[in-house]
Scaffold this motif. Structure first.
Motif, PDB file in Angstrom:
ATOM      1  N   ASP A 148       0.822  -1.217   0.000  1.00  0.00           N
ATOM      2  CA  ASP A 148       0.000   0.000   0.000  1.00  0.00           C
ATOM      3  C   ASP A 148       0.854   1.265   0.000  1.00  0.00           C
ATOM      4  O   ASP A 148       0.376   2.355   0.320  1.00  0.00           O
ATOM      5  N   GLN A 149       2.127   1.105  -0.339  1.00  0.00           N
ATOM      6  CA  GLN A 149       3.000   2.272  -0.404  1.00  0.00           C
ATOM      7  C   GLN A 149       2.758   3.035  -1.710  1.00  0.00           C
ATOM      8  O   GLN A 149       2.772   2.441  -2.797  1.00  0.00           O
ATOM      9  N   THR A 150       2.568   4.337  -1.592  1.00  0.00           N
ATOM     10  CA  THR A 150       2.292   5.166  -2.779  1.00  0.00           C
ATOM     11  C   THR A 150       3.440   5.073  -3.792  1.00  0.00           C
ATOM     12  O   THR A 150       3.204   5.021  -5.000  1.00  0.00           O
ATOM     13  N   ASP A 151       4.675   5.033  -3.291  1.00  0.00           N
ATOM     14  CA  ASP A 151       5.842   4.977  -4.191  1.00  0.00           C
ATOM     15  C   ASP A 151       5.800   3.759  -5.119  1.00  0.00           C
ATOM     16  O   ASP A 151       6.310   3.806  -6.238  1.00  0.00           O
ATOM     17  N   THR A 152       5.215   2.679  -4.638  1.00  0.00           N
ATOM     18  CA  THR A 152       5.119   1.474  -5.466  1.00  0.00           C
ATOM     19  C   THR A 152       3.865   1.539  -6.333  1.00  0.00           C
ATOM     20  O   THR A 152       3.882   1.126  -7.494  1.00  0.00           O
ATOM     21  N   LEU A 153       2.796   2.042  -5.730  1.00  0.00           N
ATOM     22  CA  LEU A 153       1.526   2.045  -6.457  1.00  0.00           C
ATOM     23  C   LEU A 153       1.526   3.038  -7.623  1.00  0.00           C
ATOM     24  O   LEU A 153       0.908   2.781  -8.659  1.00  0.00           O
ATOM     25  N   VAL A 154       2.214   4.179  -7.482  1.00  0.00           N
ATOM     26  CA  VAL A 154       2.219   5.199  -8.551  1.00  0.00           C
ATOM     27  C   VAL A 154       2.743   4.619  -9.869  1.00  0.00           C
ATOM     28  O   VAL A 154       2.038   4.666 -10.896  1.00  0.00           O
ATOM     29  N   PRO A 155       3.976   4.058  -9.891  1.00  0.00           N
ATOM     30  CA  PRO A 155       4.419   3.493 -11.184  1.00  0.00           C
ATOM     31  C   PRO A 155       3.549   2.329 -11.639  1.00  0.00           C
ATOM     32  O   PRO A 155       3.327   2.162 -12.846  1.00  0.00           O
ATOM     33  N   ALA A 156       3.039   1.551 -10.671  1.00  0.00           N
ATOM     34  CA  ALA A 156       2.206   0.399 -11.064  1.00  0.00           C
ATOM     35  C   ALA A 156       0.923   0.874 -11.749  1.00  0.00           C
ATOM     36  O   ALA A 156       0.568   0.383 -12.829  1.00  0.00           O
ATOM     37  N   ILE A 157       0.254   1.847 -11.152  1.00  0.00           N
ATOM     38  CA  ILE A 157      -0.991   2.374 -11.746  1.00  0.00           C
ATOM     39  C   ILE A 157      -0.676   3.010 -13.104  1.00  0.00           C
ATOM     40  O   ILE A 157      -1.418   2.853 -14.086  1.00  0.00           O
ATOM     41  N   MET A 158       0.457   3.713 -13.138  1.00  0.00           N
ATOM     42  CA  MET A 158       0.823   4.392 -14.393  1.00  0.00           C
ATOM     43  C   MET A 158       1.067   3.377 -15.510  1.00  0.00           C
ATOM     44  O   MET A 158       0.589   3.543 -16.637  1.00  0.00           O
ATOM     45  N   ILE A 159       1.791   2.311 -15.171  1.00  0.00           N
ATOM     46  CA  ILE A 159       2.097   1.290 -16.188  1.00  0.00           C
ATOM     47  C   ILE A 159       0.812   0.565 -16.607  1.00  0.00           C
ATOM     48  O   ILE A 159       0.549   0.377 -17.797  1.00  0.00           O
ATOM     49  N   ILE A 160      -0.007   0.205 -15.625  1.00  0.00           N
ATOM     50  CA  ILE A 160      -1.252  -0.523 -15.947  1.00  0.00           C
ATOM     51  C   ILE A 160      -2.149   0.344 -16.835  1.00  0.00           C
ATOM     52  O   ILE A 160      -2.665  -0.105 -17.862  1.00  0.00           O
ATOM     53  N   SER A 161      -2.307   1.626 -16.443  1.00  0.00           N
ATOM     54  CA  SER A 161      -3.208   2.474 -17.239  1.00  0.00           C
ATOM     55  C   SER A 161      -2.605   2.790 -18.613  1.00  0.00           C
ATOM     56  O   SER A 161      -3.331   2.925 -19.590  1.00  0.00           O
ATOM     57  N   ALA A 162      -1.275   2.899 -18.690  1.00  0.00           N
ATOM     58  CA  ALA A 162      -0.642   3.175 -19.993  1.00  0.00           C
ATOM     59  C   ALA A 162      -0.841   1.990 -20.928  1.00  0.00           C
ATOM     60  O   ALA A 162      -1.210   2.164 -22.095  1.00  0.00           O
ATOM     61  N   ILE A 163      -0.585   0.792 -20.417  1.00  0.00           N
ATOM     62  CA  ILE A 163      -0.741  -0.396 -21.271  1.00  0.00           C
ATOM     63  C   ILE A 163      -2.219  -0.578 -21.638  1.00  0.00           C
ATOM     64  O   ILE A 163      -2.563  -0.828 -22.799  1.00  0.00           O
ATOM     65  N   GLY A 164      -3.093  -0.397 -20.646  1.00  0.00           N
ATOM     66  CA  GLY A 164      -4.526  -0.538 -20.918  1.00  0.00           C
ATOM     67  C   GLY A 164      -4.987   0.460 -21.961  1.00  0.00           C
ATOM     68  O   GLY A 164      -5.696   0.113 -22.911  1.00  0.00           O
ATOM     69  N   SER A 165      -4.552   1.715 -21.821  1.00  0.00           N
ATOM     70  CA  SER A 165      -5.002   2.769 -22.745  1.00  0.00           C
ATOM     71  C   SER A 165      -4.397   2.621 -24.133  1.00  0.00           C
ATOM     72  O   SER A 165      -4.932   3.161 -25.101  1.00  0.00           O
ATOM     73  N   ALA A 166      -3.278   1.923 -24.211  1.00  0.00           N
ATOM     74  CA  ALA A 166      -2.650   1.740 -25.525  1.00  0.00           C
ATOM     75  C   ALA A 166      -3.498   0.839 -26.410  1.00  0.00           C
ATOM     76  O   ALA A 166      -3.457   0.947 -27.628  1.00  0.00           O
ATOM     77  N   PHE A 167      -4.266  -0.035 -25.781  1.00  0.00           N
ATOM     78  CA  PHE A 167      -4.995  -1.019 -26.586  1.00  0.00           C
ATOM     79  C   PHE A 167      -6.514  -0.882 -26.519  1.00  0.00           C
ATOM     80  O   PHE A 167      -7.214  -1.339 -27.414  1.00  0.00           O
ATOM     81  N   ILE A 168      -7.038  -0.302 -25.439  1.00  0.00           N
ATOM     82  CA  ILE A 168      -8.481  -0.034 -25.426  1.00  0.00           C
ATOM     83  C   ILE A 168      -8.697   1.454 -25.146  1.00  0.00           C
ATOM     84  O   ILE A 168      -7.775   2.151 -24.726  1.00  0.00           O
ATOM     85  N   ASP A 169      -9.920   1.906 -25.370  1.00  0.00           N
ATOM     86  CA  ASP A 169     -10.249   3.314 -25.167  1.00  0.00           C
ATOM     87  C   ASP A 169      -9.848   3.742 -23.750  1.00  0.00           C
ATOM     88  O   ASP A 169     -10.247   3.107 -22.771  1.00  0.00           O
TER      89      ASP A 169
END
Lengths: 477, 317
Positions: A358-379
């Protein structure tokens, strides 16, 4: 985002194969969520239906609205959602905001505002290749932040085509630069991207929050992205410089220019942005609910435009408002509410924090990577609509400026650069390119530069959030 | 003999040849040729076919070589292509005053050899294949002179037979392309292009370099777009352009502005090889949404095929 291919012209065999693939993926994921993840029946139905809608935007872009129309009754009839829940989640405020902005953009176009901007670029003395790239990139980013990414690319593509046509150079590199700058710029404000206003609406963030925490990061990411792209396309930019030099030698302009009465357009845009920018102050002054003025500002401007240019009012509503897209957004936001209603988002948030901590430092890049990959392929709007409740679970009460919201925003906007179907601006620009030059950009040609540019922008945003994150949390605390 | 590509000489017999005539009007000769086919095809309405030939405006006669004209008509009831021909040293006069005869081809003079082709309606390509074979025969050195030197129908038929020329299996681009087209050179001025647009009423022209290689096209659309770019048309308020202000730059420079300035490159036009099947050319036109296709040999412009050519040569003919 979508595949961009029209399903109307797709052979029946391909359509059937895609349908089978969609059914298999949805069924397998549905069964896995039930038997492996341990979700209950309603949760499984909501995950499966939502997945069908997401995959349909990938496989059946033309039918996405029809599938959303069918998906909603399926959720209602199986008890995975109630009408109240739909009304609560369909974000009518966001839809009204977008309608207002679309009418304002129609008015700006009619008033010659975009013509004035383009002519301004074409008239710049001593234009060189690097200068042209810098100017178009900055103008693309800022106009995306000021109006929206699609409008921005519509008129910036016109500049690129005009210059490339008269100089007889290949427009693709310069169009890609403009589109990528547009995507980066769209993260700068709430106006830039439907994702921004959606996050702002659900997280209770204000325009000022965006100006403080997002706009500077966008500028940093823009600088690095443009520097990277100028390096990547150095040969093409050098060629552009040479052609410009030759043209200047013949004292030839880059395009005809006329006197444009731009003041009315400037006033309209300035007034709208001013009202949006000051929404929080006005709300505090009048004791209104957060973001009330924000949503109403474009409607006020749109109303003024429709009275001012009453003979065009019907045209603005019927042609400038993208009803198809907006109805899809409305259905999608509402349907995404099923994940929260059946508490699937709690489960996702719980699983994510169990895996990542639940550390923000870990969650920030994780959310960023997940949303970047997700947005690259779906709306990216679909992805963000589904992911907002998950982030909400992690962040807590709305109205808190938290790094995870910005991680979601930057990931979704910058991730749009990764593939040619990653954002609406990409698809619009490529459609214009195909219509005008009857040529297409190779998927890999885009992917190579897009992945690198997306990484550069994302990396800068992550570094920025490393520094600003503690400030946000301290402010919230 | 192959059924797919028969010899050209197998399509007619000496009875369908009128050799060494003294001249006269082409329309009268055509009437006699139609009648000669009627002798072997009893089911054909001779007078009706003749009236059909006369009824053709603008495309009644096609020159395959200087002095060699082909007249074509489709007829119901015919089972195979029928050919009849007439020759004359003096030449047949193309009667311009008679409605229905307008000669096509820039080198039109007296017609020395008139060829009538009557084709079955069920076979749209047979006439074009026969024309392709006839063109190949007439291009042989001295062949037309040899024909004109003979009067005996038997001997005339033998001359065709001796060539051994067969009909191609299918119609290729080179068989239907037009070679009498106007073109611009890279060094030509915009003024010349504008003159051409006004004079000939055609929407686009090929641009070739000093070697005759196709390097681009110049179109009316592009010219208008140069004067009035998209970003100016966005304005609802026309007052800044009410007096054609954006056109001023072009008017100032049309004499020294090379056509290169408004030339569109390869992505804006379609090219095919000479040997491309004609139906493939039609497909290219539909797919690329273009109204004409340029026929090239190693990028050297050889001819142009337009949608109108298809209509004229396949549907109308």
């Amino acid at each position: 985002m979508s595949t961009g291919a029209s399903n109307a012209v797709m052979p029946g065999r391909v359509l059937f194969a895609r349908f089978v693939l969609l059914a298999i993926i949805s069924a397998v994921v549905g069964l896995l969520t039930h038997y492996v993840w341990g979700l209950n029946q309603q949760q499984t139905i909501s995950v499966t239906v939502f997945l069908v809608i997401i995959l349909s935007t990938l496989f059946f872009w033309d039918f996405r609205l029809a599938i959303a129309f069918i998906g909603l009754p399926v959720l209602m009839l199986t008890g995975a959602m109630e009408m109240e829940c739909f009304k609560q989640h369909c974000s009518l405020d966001v839809i009204l905001f977008l309608i207002g902005m679309m009418v304002v953009v129609g008015g700006l176009r009619d008033l010659g505002f975009f013509t004035w901007i383009i002519q301004g670029i074409l008239k710049i003395k001593g234009m060189t290749g690097p200068r042209f790239v810098l100017i178009t990139a900055v103008a693309s980013a800022l106009s995306a932040a000021a109006v929206d990414e699609v409008t921005s690319i519509l008129f910036m593509a016109a500049v690129v085509f005009q210059v490339c046509d008269v100089l007889k150079v290949r427009p693709i590199p310069f169009l890609i630069i403009a589109v990528m700058a547009t995507n980066v710029g769209s993260a700068g404000t709430m106006l830039g991207n439907p994702v921004g206003i959606l996050i702002g609406s659900r997280a209770g963030l204000t325009f000022e929050d965006f100006m403080v925490w997002s706009f500077p990061v966008m500028l940093l990411s823009l600088v690095t992205t443009v520097a990277f792209l100028m390096l990547w396309y150095r040969k093409e930019i050098h060629e552009l410089s040479e052609r410009m030099e030759q043209r200047r030698g013949h004292a030839l302009p880059l395009g005809p220019t006329v006197r444009v009465p731009y003041m009315k357009g400037l006033l309209l845009l300035g007034g709208t942005i001013g009202l949006v920018a000051l929404h929080h102050r006005i709300e505090l002054l009048l004791g209104l609910q957060t973001n009330t003025v924000l949503y109403m500002a474009p409607l006020v401007s749109a109303g003024i435009v429709m009275i001012w240019r009453r003979e065009r009012a019907r045209h603005y509503i019927e042609h400038d408002v993208e009803w198809w897209t907006l109805i899809f957004f409305l259905m999608l936001f509402g349907v995404a509410g099923t994940l929260q209603y059946t508490e699937v988002t709690n489960e996702i948030a719980f699983s994510l924090t169990r895996v990542l901590g639940d550390q923000t430092d870990t969650l920030v890049p994780a959310i960023m990577i997940i949303s970047a990959i997700g947005s690259a392929f779906i709306d990216n709007v679909i992805f963000v609509a589904a992911f907002i409740p998950v982030v909400q679970e992690m962040v807590g009460a709305p109205g808190t400026v938290h790094p995870l919201w910005w991680a979601l925003l930057f990931g979704a906007c910058f991730g749009g650069n990764i593939t040619m179907i990653g954002s609406t601006a990409n698809i619009v620009a490529l459609g214009m390119l195909e219509k005008r030059y009857r040529t297409r950009v190779n998927f890999l040609e885009w992917f190579r530069v897009g992945l690198s540019a997306g990484f550069v922008a994302g990396f800068v945003a992550w570094l920025a959030l490393l520094f600003t994150g503690p400030l946000m949390l301290a402010g919230a605390g | 003999m192959s059924n797919k590509n028969p010899r050209f000489s197998a399509l007619f017999a000496p009875q369908q040849i009128l050799g060494g005539l003294e001249g006269g009007r082409l329309s009268q000769i055509i009437h006699r040729l139609v009648a000669s086919i009627g002798d072997i095809e009893r089911s054909v309405d001779i007078e009706g076919a003749y009236q059909l030939v006369l009824g053709r405006e603008g495309c009644g006669v096609m020159l395959v070589q200087p002095g060699v004209a082909v007249v074509h008509v489709r007829s119901e009831g015919l089972k195979q292509l029928r050919i009849a021909l007439a020759s004359s040293r003096e030449g047949f006069a193309c009667s311009h005053e008679q409605r229905g005869y307008e000669c096509v081809g820039e080198n039109f003079g007296p017609v020395n050899i008139a060829v009538l082709m009557m084709a079955p309606t069920e076979d749209p390509a047979i006439y074009l294949r026969a024309v392709a074979a006839l063109t190949a025969i007439c291009k042989r050195e001295g062949f037309v002179e040899q024909l004109l030197g003979q009067e005996d129908p038997e001997r005339l038929w033998e001359l065709f037979e001796e060539t051994g020329e067969r009909l191609p299996e299918f119609v290729e681009a080179r068989h239907i392309m037009r070679t009498d087209y106007s073109e611009l050179h890279v060094s030509d001025s915009l003024c010349m292009a504008i003159d051409l647009f006004c004079r000939e009423g055609i929407g686009e022209y090929p641009v070739v370099d000093a070697d005759g290689d196709l390097v681009g096209i110049v179109s009316e659309d592009e010219l208008i777009r140069l004067c009035l770019p998209e970003y100016i048309t966005w304005m609802e308020d026309l007052s800044p352009v009410l007096n054609f202000e954006p056109f001023a730059e072009i008017l100032r420079r049309e004499r020294d502005m090379p056509v290169m300035e408004i030339m569109a490159f390869t992505e804006h036009y379609a090219t095919v090889d000479e040997s491309t099947p004609a139906i493939q050319v039609a497909k290219v036109m539909m797919r690329r949404d273009v109204r004409q296709v340029f026929v090239v040999r190693d990028n050297q412009l050889m001819g142009i095929i337009s949608i109108r050519d298809f209509i004229q040569k396949v549907l109308r003919a």
